[in-house]
Structure formats: structure tokens, C-alpha cells
Design a protein around this motif. Structure first.
Motif, mmCIF file in Angstrom:
data_model
loop_
_atom_site.group_PDB
_atom_site.id
_atom_site.type_symbol
_atom_site.label_atom_id
_atom_site.label_comp_id
_atom_site.label_asym_id
_atom_site.label_seq_id
_atom_site.Cartn_x
_atom_site.Cartn_y
_atom_site.Cartn_z
ATOM 1 N N TYR A 166 0.713 -1.283 -0.029
ATOM 2 C CA TYR A 166 0.080 0.155 -0.002
ATOM 3 C C TYR A 166 0.910 1.111 0.059
ATOM 4 O O TYR A 166 0.715 2.195 -0.558
ATOM 5 C CB TYR A 166 -0.756 -0.019 1.207
ATOM 6 N N TYR A 167 1.759 1.140 0.659
ATOM 7 C CA TYR A 167 2.927 2.520 0.834
ATOM 8 C C TYR A 167 3.486 2.834 -0.435
ATOM 9 O O TYR A 167 3.563 3.805 -1.238
ATOM 10 C CB TYR A 167 3.933 2.033 1.842
ATOM 11 N N GLU A 168 4.151 1.430 -1.121
ATOM 12 C CA GLU A 168 4.577 1.608 -2.408
ATOM 13 C C GLU A 168 3.749 2.029 -3.374
ATOM 14 O O GLU A 168 4.096 2.895 -4.251
ATOM 15 C CB GLU A 168 5.258 0.131 -2.665
ATOM 16 N N LYS A 169 2.439 1.437 -3.433
ATOM 17 C CA LYS A 169 1.602 1.959 -4.635
ATOM 18 C C LYS A 169 1.392 3.448 -4.256
ATOM 19 O O LYS A 169 1.083 4.410 -5.225
ATOM 20 C CB LYS A 169 0.254 1.152 -4.507
ATOM 21 N N SER A 170 0.826 3.964 -2.946
ATOM 22 C CA SER A 170 0.854 5.267 -2.884
ATOM 23 C C SER A 170 1.819 6.089 -3.424
ATOM 24 O O SER A 170 1.630 7.197 -3.936
ATOM 25 C CB SER A 170 0.499 5.700 -1.411
ATOM 26 N N LEU A 171 3.067 6.000 -3.271
ATOM 27 C CA LEU A 171 4.128 6.571 -3.531
ATOM 28 C C LEU A 171 4.293 6.618 -5.210
ATOM 29 O O LEU A 171 4.653 7.653 -5.753
ATOM 30 C CB LEU A 171 5.240 6.299 -2.846
ATOM 31 N N ALA A 172 4.096 5.597 -5.624
ATOM 32 C CA ALA A 172 4.053 5.298 -7.076
ATOM 33 C C ALA A 172 3.089 6.157 -7.728
ATOM 34 O O ALA A 172 3.385 6.711 -8.964
ATOM 35 C CB ALA A 172 3.905 3.774 -7.656
ATOM 36 N N LEU A 173 1.942 6.171 -7.330
ATOM 37 C CA LEU A 173 0.806 6.897 -7.894
ATOM 38 C C LEU A 173 0.768 8.434 -7.723
ATOM 39 O O LEU A 173 0.293 9.233 -8.472
ATOM 40 C CB LEU A 173 -0.665 6.475 -7.023
ATOM 41 N N GLY A 174 1.474 8.738 -6.772
ATOM 42 C CA GLY A 174 2.027 10.283 -6.242
ATOM 43 C C GLY A 174 1.052 10.821 -5.517
ATOM 44 O O GLY A 174 -0.301 11.398 -5.713
ATOM 45 N N LEU A 175 1.130 11.053 -4.362
ATOM 46 C CA LEU A 175 0.373 11.771 -3.350
ATOM 47 C C LEU A 175 0.251 13.262 -3.556
ATOM 48 O O LEU A 175 1.523 13.983 -3.858
ATOM 49 C CB LEU A 175 0.937 11.495 -1.765
ATOM 50 N N SER A 176 -0.785 13.876 -3.451
ATOM 51 C CA SER A 176 -0.938 15.169 -3.858
ATOM 52 C C SER A 176 -0.583 16.284 -2.625
ATOM 53 O O SER A 176 -0.111 17.328 -2.666
ATOM 54 C CB SER A 176 -2.421 15.710 -4.268
ATOM 55 N N ASP A 177 -0.757 15.747 -1.509
ATOM 56 C CA ASP A 177 -0.321 16.389 -0.360
ATOM 57 C C ASP A 177 1.059 16.089 -0.016
ATOM 58 O O ASP A 177 1.321 15.104 0.547
ATOM 59 C CB ASP A 177 -1.391 15.868 0.838
ATOM 60 N N PRO A 178 1.809 17.080 0.300
ATOM 61 C CA PRO A 178 3.348 17.005 0.643
ATOM 62 C C PRO A 178 3.417 16.256 2.166
ATOM 63 O O PRO A 178 4.365 15.570 2.042
ATOM 64 C CB PRO A 178 3.981 18.436 0.531
ATOM 65 N N GLU A 179 2.816 16.631 2.870
ATOM 66 C CA GLU A 179 2.739 16.146 4.272
ATOM 67 C C GLU A 179 2.457 14.462 4.169
ATOM 68 O O GLU A 179 3.303 13.709 4.736
ATOM 69 C CB GLU A 179 1.787 16.762 5.360
ATOM 70 N N ASP A 180 1.336 14.174 3.498
ATOM 71 C CA ASP A 180 1.017 12.582 3.443
ATOM 72 C C ASP A 180 1.993 12.105 2.974
ATOM 73 O O ASP A 180 2.618 10.984 2.919
ATOM 74 C CB ASP A 180 -0.057 12.603 2.464
ATOM 75 N N GLU A 181 2.817 12.605 1.730
ATOM 76 C CA GLU A 181 3.953 11.869 0.755
ATOM 77 C C GLU A 181 5.104 11.810 1.864
ATOM 78 O O GLU A 181 5.698 10.847 1.781
ATOM 79 C CB GLU A 181 4.262 12.805 -0.403
ATOM 80 N N ALA A 182 5.643 12.833 2.725
ATOM 81 C CA ALA A 182 6.728 12.797 3.544
ATOM 82 C C ALA A 182 6.361 11.719 4.595
ATOM 83 O O ALA A 182 6.996 10.894 4.844
ATOM 84 C CB ALA A 182 6.692 14.151 4.178
ATOM 85 N N ASN A 183 5.164 11.488 4.941
ATOM 86 C CA ASN A 183 4.802 10.498 6.048
ATOM 87 C C ASN A 183 4.783 9.342 5.373
ATOM 88 O O ASN A 183 5.031 8.106 5.926
ATOM 89 C CB ASN A 183 3.321 10.796 6.433
ATOM 90 N N ALA A 184 4.232 9.122 4.196
ATOM 91 C CA ALA A 184 4.330 7.694 3.460
ATOM 92 C C ALA A 184 5.782 7.373 3.226
ATOM 93 O O ALA A 184 6.245 5.991 3.522
ATOM 94 C CB ALA A 184 3.862 8.082 1.965
ATOM 95 N N TYR A 185 6.624 8.075 2.862
ATOM 96 C CA TYR A 185 8.221 7.731 2.720
ATOM 97 C C TYR A 185 8.915 7.338 3.824
ATOM 98 O O TYR A 185 9.368 6.573 4.110
ATOM 99 C CB TYR A 185 9.057 9.076 2.173
ATOM 100 N N LEU A 186 8.472 8.239 5.145
ATOM 101 C CA LEU A 186 8.940 7.778 6.334
ATOM 102 C C LEU A 186 8.161 6.471 6.891
ATOM 103 O O LEU A 186 9.062 5.634 7.497
ATOM 104 C CB LEU A 186 8.476 8.933 7.396
ATOM 105 N N GLY A 187 6.868 6.359 6.528
ATOM 106 C CA GLY A 187 6.368 4.973 7.071
ATOM 107 C C GLY A 187 6.837 3.582 6.258
ATOM 108 O O GLY A 187 7.177 2.760 7.025
ATOM 109 N N LEU A 188 6.961 4.051 5.120
ATOM 110 C CA LEU A 188 7.757 2.879 4.257
ATOM 111 C C LEU A 188 8.995 2.542 4.558
ATOM 112 O O LEU A 188 9.344 1.324 4.931
ATOM 113 C CB LEU A 188 7.489 3.088 2.562
ATOM 114 N N GLY A 189 9.993 3.606 4.952
ATOM 115 C CA GLY A 189 11.391 3.300 5.172
ATOM 116 C C GLY A 189 11.151 2.939 6.696
ATOM 117 O O GLY A 189 12.127 1.722 6.792
ATOM 118 N N SER A 190 10.440 3.300 7.715
ATOM 119 C CA SER A 190 10.472 2.412 8.991
ATOM 120 C C SER A 190 10.038 1.170 8.871
ATOM 121 O O SER A 190 10.436 0.359 9.522
ATOM 122 C CB SER A 190 9.765 3.478 9.859
ATOM 123 N N THR A 191 9.054 0.883 8.175
ATOM 124 C CA THR A 191 8.314 -0.403 8.031
ATOM 125 C C THR A 191 9.516 -1.295 7.320
ATOM 126 O O THR A 191 9.852 -2.549 7.866
ATOM 127 C CB THR A 191 7.269 -0.376 7.178
#
Length: 172
Positions: free
Chosen positions: A61-86
Motif C-alpha cells: 500500500y505504501y509503495e503504491k501510494s508513492l508510485a501513484l503520487g500523493l498530492s499532499d506533501p505532508e502525506d507524501e513525506a509521511n508515506a516515505y517515512l512510514g515505508l522506510g521505517s516499515t
């Protein structure tokens, strides 16, 4: 009559706000399946999996969200952080480092990347670099008066953590 997609998404967000995570998980899996093209929905599905300790299931889910491109920069940053931490918690340190470095490059003001990257570097035995990142973070962000008083020294030692200075003794 079945609720619309938007109504169910709103319900999921409200349930999350009230701490009903299991119900959110069920709804988000359903919604992510219905809207595989929605980066936001994929990110929300990742986040709830992660929140419930279902790290391995959160990754796609994280990978797909980042590949699709999150429009909110805060969501994008949190997705990178969440995926990296995971990735780090799953022991996939190479991907953790890659994702955290990418997120850190895109969002340099998000200093939390330094913390999670330092943990990853520690895991792979790069203790000096991990310590350097944490010391610089402390020097740059601490409001503690005792730490602030030593900010320059801490920043200096962050870059010289393994250096040993010769003593002033008169031996030999």
C-alpha cells in the motif's frame, strides 16, 4: 441503500479519529480495492496496517501510494517515512535506507528522517554516521538550555566523533 465511496471514506477517517482501528482496517482494505488508482486511499490503507503492527501487509500500500503520487506533501513525506521505517522493522535495511534517503532528499526540513535513517545505519553497523546524524539533530533542534550552551561543540564533535586528540602530558 449502500453508502457511497466518499461516505465510507469519511466514516473510516472518523473511526480512526475515535481509535476504532480494526473497523478502519476492514473499511480501508475494501476502499483500497475499489480505488486502486487513489494514492490517498492506498496511503490510508498503509497507515492503518502499520498502526496495527501489520507492517508486511502495509508495504504494498505504501509503495503504491508513492508510485501513484500523493498530492499532499505532508502525506507524501509521511508515506516515505512510514515505508522506510516499515522496511527497517522488517529487516530490509537496504530498502529502508533507499526510501529514507529519498524522503530525506525530498523533504529536508522533516528531521524525523534523520532519526529513522540513524536507526537503519545502526542496524547495518554504520554507527559513526548514525551518531553523527543524531548529534547534528540534537544540536540543531534542542531547546534545552544545557544542550544549547554546547551546540557548537556538539556539532563539531558530530563531524569528529572518532577523532582522538593528543594529550598535553610530558611523557617520552
Amino acid at each position: 441503500m449502500k453508502d457511497t465511496f466518499e461516505e465510507r471514506l469519511t466514516r473510516a477517517m472518523n473511526l480512526r479519529a475515535s481509535g476504532e482501528y480494526e473497523a478502519v482496517l476492514t473499511l480501508m482494505i475494501e476502499l483500497a480495492g475499489e480505488r486502486p488508482e487513489s494514492a490517498f486511499v492506498q496511503y490510508q490503507a498503509a497507515a492503518i496496517h502499520d498502526r496495527l503492527g501489520l507492517e508486511k501487509a502495509a508495504v504494498p500500500y505504501y509503495e503504491k501510494s508513492l508510485a501513484l503520487g500523493l498530492s499532499d506533501p505532508e502525506d507524501e513525506a509521511n508515506a516515505y517515512l512510514g515505508l522506510g521505517s516499515t522496511y527497517r522493522t522488517l529487516g530490509d535495511y537496504e530498502n529502508a535506507r533507499r526510501v529514507l534517503m529519498c524522503g530525506r532528499g525530498k523533504f529536508p526540513s522533516h528531521r524525523s528522517f534523520d532519526v529513522f535513517l540513524a536507526m537503519t545505519l545502526h542496524n547495518v553497523g554504520e554507527h559513526t554516521e548514525a551518531m553523527r546524524l543524531l548529534l547534528l539533530l540534537i544540536a540543531d533542534t534542542s531547546g534545552d538550555a544545557e544542550v544549547v550552551a554546547y551546540k557548537r561543540a556538539i556539532a563539531f564533535y558530530a563531524e569528529n566523533i572518532d577523532r582522538i586528540w593528543p594529550g598535553d602530558d610530558d611523557s617520552d
